[in-house]
Design an enzyme around this catalytic site. Sequence first.
Site, PDB file in Angstrom:
ATOM      1  CG  ASP A  34      -3.962  -7.302  10.934  1.00 47.98           C
ATOM      2  OD1 ASP A  34      -3.616  -6.658  11.935  1.00 47.98           O
ATOM      3  OD2 ASP A  34      -4.112  -8.541  10.966  1.00 47.98           O
TER       4      ASP A  34
ATOM      5  CD  GLU B 139       0.639  -3.838  11.413  1.00 45.11           C
ATOM      6  OE1 GLU B 139       1.611  -4.402  10.903  1.00 45.11           O
ATOM      7  OE2 GLU B 139      -0.482  -4.360  11.526  1.00 45.11           O
TER       8      GLU B 139
ATOM      9  CG  ASP C  74       4.651   9.355  10.070  1.00 40.84           C
ATOM     10  OD1 ASP C  74       3.948   8.343  10.263  1.00 40.84           O
ATOM     11  OD2 ASP C  74       4.210  10.524  10.126  1.00 40.84           O
TER      12      ASP C  74
ATOM     13  CG  HIS D 210       0.825  -0.837   7.776  1.00 40.68           C
ATOM     14  ND1 HIS D 210       0.966  -0.762   6.424  1.00 40.68           N
ATOM     15  CD2 HIS D 210       0.314  -2.072   8.029  1.00 40.68           C
ATOM     16  CE1 HIS D 210       0.564  -1.895   5.862  1.00 40.68           C
ATOM     17  NE2 HIS D 210       0.159  -2.702   6.820  1.00 40.68           N
TER      18      HIS D 210
HETATM   19  O1  9MR Z   1       4.271  -7.788  16.230  1.00 39.34           O
HETATM   20  C1  9MR Z   1       4.640  -8.865  15.394  1.00 39.34           C
HETATM   21  C2  9MR Z   1       6.128  -8.787  15.110  1.00 39.34           C
HETATM   22  O2  9MR Z   1       6.854  -8.926  16.303  1.00 39.34           O
HETATM   23  C3  9MR Z   1       6.508  -9.863  14.119  1.00 39.34           C
HETATM   24  O3  9MR Z   1       7.860  -9.719  13.772  1.00 39.34           O
HETATM   25  C4  9MR Z   1       5.626  -9.728  12.867  1.00 39.34           C
HETATM   26  C5  9MR Z   1       5.914 -10.762  11.810  1.00 39.34           C
HETATM   27  O4  9MR Z   1       5.532 -12.028  12.234  1.00 39.34           O
HETATM   28  O5  9MR Z   1       4.255  -9.820  13.227  1.00 39.34           O
HETATM   29  C6  9MR Z   1       3.861  -8.804  14.108  1.00 39.34           C
HETATM   30  O6  9MR Z   1       2.524  -8.979  14.412  1.00 39.34           O
HETATM   31  C7  9MR Z   1       1.597  -8.606  13.420  1.00 39.34           C
HETATM   32  C8  9MR Z   1       0.625  -9.750  13.314  1.00 39.34           C
HETATM   33  O7  9MR Z   1       1.272 -10.854  12.772  1.00 39.34           O
HETATM   34  C9  9MR Z   1      -0.620  -9.403  12.520  1.00 39.34           C
HETATM   35  N1  9MR Z   1      -1.215  -8.189  12.994  1.00 39.34           N
HETATM   36  C10 9MR Z   1      -0.299  -7.076  12.999  1.00 39.34           C
HETATM   37  C11 9MR Z   1       0.845  -7.357  13.906  1.00 39.34           C
HETATM   38  C12 9MR Z   1       1.748  -6.134  14.096  1.00 39.34           C
HETATM   39  O8  9MR Z   1       2.592  -5.903  13.025  1.00 39.34           O
END
Ligand code: 9MR
Length: 563
Positions: free
Chosen positions: A165, A530, A521, A475
């Site tokens: 993101d 991601e 993937d 992602h």
């Molecule tokens: O890395 C984070 C993961 O451990 C959590 O389970 C998830 C849901 O809260 O969020 C991940 O972090 C994301 C963040 O909230 C926004 N930017 C992308 C991050 C990676 O997925």
Amino acid sequence: MENTYYFGERPEPKKFERDIFVNQVGFMPNGRKRAFIKVPCEKFTIENEYGTVVYSADAVHFGYDECSGDDLYIADFSDFHSEGRYTVVTDGKERSLEFNVGRTVYVPVMDKLLKAFYYLRCGCELDEAHAGKFARPACHQTKAEEYDGDGTLYDVSGGWHDAGDYGRYTTSAACACAHILYAFLLFPDAFEGQTLNIPKDGALPDVLAEVKYELEWLLKMQKPDGAVWHKLTTKRHAPFVMPHEDKEKLFLFPPSSMAAADLAAICALGAKVYRGRDDAFADRLYNAALLSWEWLERHKEFCGFQNPKGCNTGVYDERTDVDNRFWAAAQLFALTGEDKYRSAAESAMLGFSLSDLGFATVGGLGSLAIITGGREVSERLYSRIKRDFNSKAEELKNLYLTSGYGTAMGSWHYIWGSSMNLLKHTMIFIIADIINGKNAYRDCISAQLDYLLGANATGYSFITGCGSFSVNNPHLRPAFADGIDECIPGYVSGGPNASPFDPEAEEKIPQGTPPMKCFIDDVSCYSLNEIAIYWNSPTVFLLAYFLKDVKRTDEQSENGDRP
Ligand code: 9MR
Ligand code: ZN
């Protein structure tokens, strides 16, 4: 989180067709070298690139591996040391992907991992001279206002996009910078002579120039009274467009005490690292660290963070800030040697683990502050650090020993961002070795790198552009929207997740799939595939450990990291 993005036509994930898994980048000549085979195998050979057999040995039957569901045979060729490009061939004629043996095999991986941060830069153009085919215009340059604030506009441009993101989050940023800066303090030679082809002023080593880009942004997240905004994002995640096409309004979300403490800590660490290299910058970091520390002293109560209604970007919530405050105190003590910080660190050290290295649980970063600080602390604190790392490392070593692939992971570790668990565990092995002055965990450490680079049940190298069968559809917005088939190199995928969250993964991964195989993937699978700055940063730490004795001037093995 909902998944409302429309991806349209996209590549079918490639199928890994082999029954043998190996680190696709390769091995250092004196390193541990293993391939993993999931069909019966008694003997194996190593062939060089001309098809000549240069080594042969017996495989060992490991048996059933719980996390992957595979019945594994292991081909160990650690006593084969010759540089070159090779394939493992089983008596059943299974052929591994090719890999290199060479002193500098991991140099290109390290460089890609760090260059990947440059490609995440926000607020500036990526020009062709530095970004090549991944060049793009500047993004997110508009000013931001406080969510529910008075409409005042603030310039908070810069920094790295957090992940797939376009959000920028204080605690995650601090944690990513910390992994890299502690790696720099512990293993400076690993970065010696590194050239990343990034824009920079002055004579800073490239790694420090790249981290400075993020720290400059972090400084802007501090308010004049020392409070620190928790995050800077749009209200909702952008669609899958290029960063400069995301024109939504930017908001600064309310300060949290985790953000203030992490900012104090990372600025204190930065002040130490940049001193003597960029004194004006070190001064600014120093002042910022003190300002947020003073804010923390005036605000002893926990000030958490939750998304306000209408906002769906990352939360990075935490339930306590004691570990964050410990890290800040420990790093300020390391920087200044002042007693008040030492006592603050020593009285804060209860109730959490001093070896935890997550993005939310940062006790281990406080320990790294002490370990790299070169200042005396109480026996009570130092023995706690030692005990926490040693007991955790032993516990993880048991997981490593009972895993067929040698991964220091139990089935419960395969969650969103499982790669981060693996990497946290690897950092614990490395730090335990440093504390004890031994190389007791070297094999465990190299097995984790092997997993990341292809020695796992999916067959994928989980680092984009590293190895001949690597993740290519993470992602990651720009990687999808740029229309280029090849993914930007150097990103660590979140990895297999046995409790997937996104609709595509939920639909495509059958119930009962072994945890290590819960992976696709596919760009839409945000809970499996991601990328994130704090998954790249511990990998930099890991690579720095391997490159600590490698001179970049050593002749590159002829094939470099050719896929
Ligand atoms: O890395 C984070 C993961 O451990 C959590 O389970 C998830 C849901 O809260 O969020 C991940 O972090 C994301 C963040 O909230 C926004 N930017 C992308 C991050 C990676 O997925
Ligand atoms: Zn941007």
